[in-house]
Motif scaffolding. Structure first.
Motif, short mmCIF file in Angstrom:
data_model
loop_
_atom_site.label_atom_id
_atom_site.label_comp_id
_atom_site.label_asym_id
_atom_site.label_seq_id
_atom_site.Cartn_x
_atom_site.Cartn_y
_atom_site.Cartn_z
N LEU A 1 11.43 5.39 -9.15
CA LEU A 1 10.62 6.54 -9.53
C LEU A 1 10.83 6.94 -10.99
CD1 LEU A 1 11.05 8.78 -6.36
CD2 LEU A 1 8.95 7.67 -7.11
N HIS A 2 12.06 6.79 -11.45
CA HIS A 2 12.36 7.24 -12.81
C HIS A 2 11.83 6.28 -13.86
CE1 HIS A 2 14.98 7.77 -16.39
NE2 HIS A 2 14.77 9.05 -16.13
N SER A 3 12.07 5.00 -13.68
CA SER A 3 11.69 4.03 -14.73
C SER A 3 11.26 2.70 -14.13
CB SER A 3 12.87 3.83 -15.69
OG SER A 3 14.03 3.43 -14.97
N GLY A 4 10.46 2.74 -13.09
CA GLY A 4 10.00 1.50 -12.49
C GLY A 4 9.13 0.67 -13.41
N ASP A 5 8.25 1.33 -14.21
CA ASP A 5 7.39 0.61 -15.15
C ASP A 5 8.21 -0.12 -16.21
OD1 ASP A 5 5.26 1.62 -13.75
OD2 ASP A 5 4.96 3.32 -15.11
N HIS A 6 9.26 0.52 -16.69
CA HIS A 6 10.11 -0.12 -17.70
C HIS A 6 10.82 -1.34 -17.11
CE1 HIS A 6 9.44 3.16 -20.52
NE2 HIS A 6 9.71 4.02 -19.54
N ALA B 1 -0.33 -10.52 -10.82
CA ALA B 1 0.15 -10.56 -9.43
C ALA B 1 0.95 -9.31 -9.09
CB ALA B 1 1.01 -11.82 -9.22
N GLY B 2 1.79 -8.84 -10.01
CA GLY B 2 2.60 -7.66 -9.74
C GLY B 2 1.76 -6.41 -9.56
N HIS B 3 0.75 -6.22 -10.41
CA HIS B 3 -0.10 -5.04 -10.28
C HIS B 3 -0.91 -5.09 -8.99
CE1 HIS B 3 0.78 -4.57 -14.62
NE2 HIS B 3 0.53 -3.29 -14.41
N ALA B 4 -1.39 -6.27 -8.61
CA ALA B 4 -2.13 -6.39 -7.35
C ALA B 4 -1.23 -6.11 -6.15
CB ALA B 4 -2.75 -7.78 -7.23
N ALA B 5 -0.01 -6.62 -6.19
CA ALA B 5 0.93 -6.39 -5.09
C ALA B 5 1.28 -4.92 -4.95
CB ALA B 5 2.19 -7.23 -5.31
N TRP B 6 1.55 -4.26 -6.08
CA TRP B 6 1.91 -2.84 -6.02
C TRP B 6 0.74 -1.98 -5.56
CZ3 TRP B 6 5.76 0.11 -5.27
CH2 TRP B 6 5.70 1.45 -5.60
N ARG B 7 -0.47 -2.30 -6.02
CA ARG B 7 -1.65 -1.54 -5.60
C ARG B 7 -1.87 -1.68 -4.09
NH1 ARG B 7 -4.69 -3.70 -8.84
NH2 ARG B 7 -5.60 -5.31 -7.53
N VAL C 1 -2.26 -10.82 -3.76
CA VAL C 1 -1.81 -11.57 -4.93
C VAL C 1 -2.61 -12.85 -5.07
CG1 VAL C 1 0.13 -12.88 -5.86
CG2 VAL C 1 0.50 -10.59 -5.00
N ARG C 2 -2.84 -13.51 -3.96
CA ARG C 2 -3.64 -14.75 -4.00
C ARG C 2 -5.05 -14.48 -4.49
NH1 ARG C 2 -8.30 -17.05 -1.12
NH2 ARG C 2 -8.05 -19.32 -1.26
N GLN C 3 -5.67 -13.41 -4.00
CA GLN C 3 -7.02 -13.07 -4.42
C GLN C 3 -7.06 -12.67 -5.89
OE1 GLN C 3 -8.63 -14.52 -1.78
NE2 GLN C 3 -10.13 -12.87 -1.97
N ALA C 4 -6.05 -11.93 -6.35
CA ALA C 4 -6.03 -11.51 -7.75
C ALA C 4 -5.86 -12.70 -8.69
CB ALA C 4 -4.91 -10.49 -7.97
#
Length: 384
Positions: free
Chosen positions: A205-210, A230-236, A369-372
């Motif tokens: 929560l504090h610095s996951g993006d970093h 792939a990471g953005h699709a998985a997190w979404r 992830v596969r679709q993205a």
């Protein structure tokens, strides 16, 4: 003038003819031809060894997770907590420093969870005397019901069953005590896993993006874009699934709690809480929780109320399958119900209850992830 045989073109033809003559089999010998291989078999063999390699890799990953399953569960809980509290933290961080926003969100959620557990404990403790009396009368009522048609069970068989259960408990007292001690050890492991999950949630929560940008920076330049997509699709997908399944579980628990309270079934609040947690296992959890509620209703209110509770299994199952899942989860998880059922059963076989809970979000994340990646690699139609 150079002769015809000295011309380069004719020298090349002569050399090619000599090579062909050397490659021909000697007179009197028979050349053995290679056995023909069908193209379909050649393609299947090519896919087969690749599938074997992928299967060995998947088996190695799951074996590693099995050895350190507490760490995997803690990371999963940390991701769930981060997905649930990230909107609240973002809202608080607009007016407060982010560390303070994370602290307030975590302390508030922990206080809420402990308050719900305290309410359940208070409800059970307050109804303990009434429950003992109702359960005793309910068991006698069930025995009389089983003695009547169409079952016509022998009353001596029921009393003999009770005596056998008593003798079994007295003879296996040491085994039960050792099981309780091992359960206490298991409780320590569970508390350790929860503490590690809370620790992971704080940093996510504090610095996951970093942290994610740092991971991508360690990769080769050619792989950074694909891993980022792939990471953005998985997190979404994971965030959407988490929010959706919590909303579905809350709706189911409210419906079950109201129905049990209207029918006068005791322990309505604990059974509704059980329904909330059971809804995290799609297609299977809710019927099991309602079956337990039906047993409680049978022991306390009789077969008619129990039959009504059993009817709730069908009604809530239809609401969940045809209303809640299409409206809440369709935008985040696009899986066929057959895939969901197979994933839940396979996860339960592989890792028990934890596997049944993790299976559907894991399959959903892999599919997204596969679709993205497929969309990112598709250049699209050429523009004129």
């Amino acid at each position: 003038m150079p002769t015809r045989s000295a011309h380069p073109r004719y020298r090349f033809r002569a050399a090619r003819g000599t090579a062909r003559d050397d490659a021909r089999p000697a007179p009197g010998t028979r050349r053995v031809a290679d056995p023909p291989v069908a193209p379909a078999l050649r393609t299947a063999a090519a896919y087969a060894w690749r599938l074997l390699v992928v299967g060995a890799l998947v088996y190695a990953v799951f074996s590693l997770l099995g050895r350190f399953h507490e760490v995997g569960v803690a990371l999963f809980l940390g991701l769930v907590g981060s997905a649930m509290l990230r909107p609240l933290v973002g809202l608080l961080a607009r007016r407060l420093p982010r560390p303070l926003a994370v602290t307030i969100a975590l302390l508030g959620s922990i206080t809420l969870a402990l308050g719900v557990l305290a309410l359940v404990g208070e409800t059970v403790a307050g109804q303990q005397t009434v429950l003992q009396r109702e359960f005793g009368a309910g068991i006698e009522r069930i025995e009389r019901w089983l003695e009547q048609p169409p079952f016509r069970l022998n009353p001596e068989a029921l009393s003999d069953l009770q005596s056998r259960i008593g003798r079994f408990l007295s003879s296996h007292r040491s085994t039960l005590i050792s099981t309780a001690i091992s359960g206490a050890t298991r409780l320590v492991e569970v508390l350790t896993t929860l503490a590690l999950g809370l620790f992971c949630a704080v940093f996510f929560l504090h610095s996951g993006d970093h942290h994610w940008r740092w991971v991508c920076a360690q990769l080769p330049l050619s792989a950074r874009d694909r891993v980022s997509v792939a990471g953005h699709a998985a997190w979404r997908t994971f965030t959407g699934y988490t929010h959706g399944i919590v909303l579905v579980a809350a709706t189911n628990s409210v419906l079950v709690g109201l129905a049990l309270y209207a029918l006068g079934v005791p322990l309505a609040v604990p059974l509704a809480l059980l329904e909330f947690f059971a809804a995290f296992v799609p297609l299977i959890g809710s019927p099991i929780a309602l079956a337990i509620a039906a047993v409680v209703a049978l022991a306390t209110k009789g077969p008619v109320v129990a039959a009504i509770v059993m009817a709730l299994i069908v009604v809530i199952g239809q609401i969940e399958a045809h209303l809640l899942h299409p409206l809440v989860l369709s935008w985040a998880v696009r899986l066929h119900p057959l895939v969901v059922a197979i994933s839940v059963v396979a996860g339960a076989i592989a890792a028990g209850v934890i596997g049944a809970v993790v299976a559907v979000p894991l399959v959903s994340v892999v599919w997204s992830v596969r679709q993205a990646l497929r969309t990112a690699n598709d250049p699209g139609p050429a523009r004129p």
